[in-house]
Design an enzyme around this catalytic site. Structure first.
Site, mmCIF file in Angstrom:
data_model
loop_
_atom_site.group_PDB
_atom_site.id
_atom_site.type_symbol
_atom_site.label_atom_id
_atom_site.label_comp_id
_atom_site.label_asym_id
_atom_site.label_seq_id
_atom_site.Cartn_x
_atom_site.Cartn_y
_atom_site.Cartn_z
ATOM 1 N N GLU A 76 -40.434 171.370 90.736
ATOM 2 C CA GLU A 76 -41.384 171.175 89.227
ATOM 3 C C GLU A 76 -42.194 172.144 89.841
ATOM 4 O O GLU A 76 -43.221 171.957 89.277
ATOM 5 C CB GLU A 76 -42.094 169.901 90.342
ATOM 6 C CG GLU A 76 -41.112 168.613 90.743
ATOM 7 C CD GLU A 76 -41.700 167.673 89.827
ATOM 8 O OE1 GLU A 76 -41.703 167.906 88.564
ATOM 9 O OE2 GLU A 76 -40.483 166.290 89.753
ATOM 10 N N GLY A 77 -41.478 173.463 89.372
ATOM 11 C CA GLY A 77 -42.725 175.199 88.834
ATOM 12 C C GLY A 77 -42.868 175.226 89.709
ATOM 13 O O GLY A 77 -43.288 174.938 90.921
ATOM 14 N N THR A 78 -41.787 176.485 90.048
ATOM 15 C CA THR A 78 -42.347 177.302 91.468
ATOM 16 C C THR A 78 -43.803 177.572 90.790
ATOM 17 O O THR A 78 -44.812 178.399 90.276
ATOM 18 C CB THR A 78 -41.725 178.849 91.306
ATOM 19 O OG1 THR A 78 -42.010 179.281 90.342
ATOM 20 C CG2 THR A 78 -39.776 178.489 91.021
ATOM 21 N N THR A 112 -32.076 166.136 93.037
ATOM 22 C CA THR A 112 -32.494 165.212 93.818
ATOM 23 C C THR A 112 -32.363 163.329 93.714
ATOM 24 O O THR A 112 -32.360 163.380 92.381
ATOM 25 C CB THR A 112 -34.115 164.918 94.049
ATOM 26 O OG1 THR A 112 -34.263 166.147 93.964
ATOM 27 C CG2 THR A 112 -34.476 163.748 95.401
ATOM 28 N N ARG A 171 -45.203 165.953 89.282
ATOM 29 C CA ARG A 171 -46.179 167.584 89.090
ATOM 30 C C ARG A 171 -47.907 166.888 89.991
ATOM 31 O O ARG A 171 -48.147 167.475 90.823
ATOM 32 C CB ARG A 171 -46.472 168.324 88.334
ATOM 33 C CG ARG A 171 -45.374 169.742 88.424
ATOM 34 C CD ARG A 171 -45.389 170.265 86.860
ATOM 35 N NE ARG A 171 -44.254 171.068 86.360
ATOM 36 C CZ ARG A 171 -44.401 171.740 86.153
ATOM 37 N NH1 ARG A 171 -44.988 171.604 84.702
ATOM 38 N NH2 ARG A 171 -43.129 172.355 85.568
#
Ligand code: TGC
Ligand code: FAD
Length: 387
Positions: free
Chosen positions: A367-369, A168, A247
């Site tokens: 950000e972590g599945t 990003t 997160r």
């Protein structure tokens, strides 16, 4: 009895401090007046609304929870509310602020030298320096321990080689916090735009987060002075600590998306007449709307308590995983359901639901599945590592 607010059934607003309410309301005003009118066009044209950055910075939203260096020093709950209001408009807007604040300014603040903090943080707080965060690589983002990007010491410099994927802000960034393997473990380096061998092409043809810039980063023998290495951390706990911050914000953001979708669906079903009565008068529709309000309420309380734990210095990564998993899943389900309730109208960006739905397909992955967060919780419950 007073009529309840459909998107705040438990009056969570009354649990906020005066300052938190003020911050929420001022970001909400900015979103309604400045961002909402232009966001669908940016999404359609796949452009980032860069013109909004100076205003976002003027409101103190960049690095808002950091102390000093021109940052606002707000608490965690305020940062969460900022994320919620920005994502009520679009996940891309929240992503920009998340990455700048939690993934780029935070590691410089937490792990940087005093000289590095003075050099970059004030300009990042004013939006004059844009940052990105390079952790993910193309061979598997869920497993960052399998990192291939590496840095080799060469006198007073480091030579960085490798690549990062799905980054990003990458193409518009002036600096990139890049995590690379070294002989002594994983370390963070601040790479600057224009360093020979450093390239950041944009990834096109995205159907999600179209109002956000996503890029690849390439490092071909990039010479980076040791003064650009973050001296305060070695190991994967460096980048993973940044992810805790980002997160946390992401547990709040999708509440905003879900609120936007529910408000739209309530208005649409009240206005639309089918079979001689408002669509909203059908039991099947009311159950779906009620389900959405129930899930939003649960998410609001989850994030608020997470924020209170964070501000008390007690927040644990597993608690962040519970909320990231629950709240993004909640918002994605709601956006998909609202899209359906809008019928054919729901497939155009004239309405918000499909834009939020498509954006949330990224939010549930980055950000972590969802699976990564489920396995973090599973490990906490069983004591067994399933990764
Ligand atoms: P493990 O290899 O066992 O641990 C390595 C070291 O890290 C420590 N640690 C943490 N530290 C702080 N916070 C956390 N949440 C931490 N989790 C682990 C750990 O104690 C150890 O320290 P040390 O001192 O012993 O070396 O790692 P693990 O087994 O705990 O982690 C596995 C797993 C799968 C959970 C982890 O690799 C992971 O989270 N994977 C997902 C990767 C991910 O989320 N990538 C996101 C990239 S950035 C992004 O998506 C930005 S999108 C932003 C936007 O646009 O908004
Ligand atoms: P993979 O890790 O290959 O996962 C593929 C599938 O396998 C998923 O469904 C996953 O849940 C599943 N899976 C993985 N492991 C297991 C397992 N053990 N058991 C069962 N299932 C498993 N990264 C950055 O570093 N910086 C950024 O700024 C950034 N921005 C992003 C912006 C966007 C729009 C997107 C889409 C991604 C961004 N990312 C960024 C990358 C993001 O963090 C990764 O996409 C994410 O971590 C998943 O990695 P992957 O895409 O390689 O999928």
């Amino acid at each position: 009895m007073a009529k309840l607010n459909p998107t705040d059934l438990y009056d969570v607003r009354s649990l906020l401090s005066e300052e938190e309410v003020m911050i929420k309301d001022s970001v909400a005003r900015f979103v309604d007046e400045r961002a909402m009118p232009i966001i669908a066009k940016h999404f359609d044209e796949a452009t980032f609304p860069a013109d909004l950055v100076p205003e976002i910075a003027d409101m103190g939203l960049l690095g808002s929870s950091l102390e000093g260096y021109g940052c606002a020093g707000l608490n965690g709950v305020s940062y969460g509310l900022i994320c919620q209001e920005l994502e009520r408009c679009d996940s891309g807007l929240r992503s920009f602020v998340s990455v700048q604040s939690s993934l780029c300014m935070y590691p410089i603040h937490a792990f940087g030298s005093e000289e590095q903090k003075q050099r970059w943080l004030p300009g990042m707080a004013t939006g004059e320096i844009i940052g990105c965060f390079g952790l993910t690589e193309s061979h598997g983002g869920s497993d960052p321990a399998n990192m291939k990007t590496h840095a080799r010491r060469d006198g007073d410099d480091w030579i960085v080689n490798g690549s990062k994927m799905w980054i990003t802000n990458g193409t518009i960034a002036d600096i990139a916090v890049v995590w690379a393997r070294t002989e002594d473990g994983i370390m963070g380096f601040v790479l600057e735009k224009g360093m020979p061998g450093f390239d950041a092409p944009e990834i096109h043809s995205k159907m999600s987060l179209r109002a956000s810039v996503t890029s690849e980063l390439y490092f071909d023998d990039v010479r980076v002075p040791d003064s650009n290495r973050l001296p305060g951390v070695v190991g994967l706990k460096g980048p993973l600590s940044c992810l805790n911050q980002a997160r946390f914000g992401i547990t709040w953001g999708p509440i905003g998306s879900a609120i936007a979708c529910l408000e739209e669906a309530i208005e649409y079903t009240a206005d639309r007449t089918l079979f001689g009565r408002p669509l909203a008068a059908n039991q099947a529709i009311q159950i779906r709307l009620a389900e959405m309000a129930r899930r939003i309420t649960t998410a609001q309380l989850l994030s608020l308590q997470l924020g209170r734990l964070k501000d008390a210095g007690k927040m644990q990564p597993t608690q962040v995983s519970v909320a990231k998993w629950n709240n993004v899943r909640m918002a994605l389900d709601i956006a998909r359901d609202c899209r359906d309730i809008l019928g054919g109208s729901g497939i155009t960006t004239e309405y918000q639901a499909i834009r939020h739905m498509l954006n949330l397909e990224s939010v549930i992955t980055y950000e972590g599945t969802e699976t990564v967060h489920q396995l973090v919780v599973g490990r906490e419950l069983t004591g067994l590592n399933a990764f």
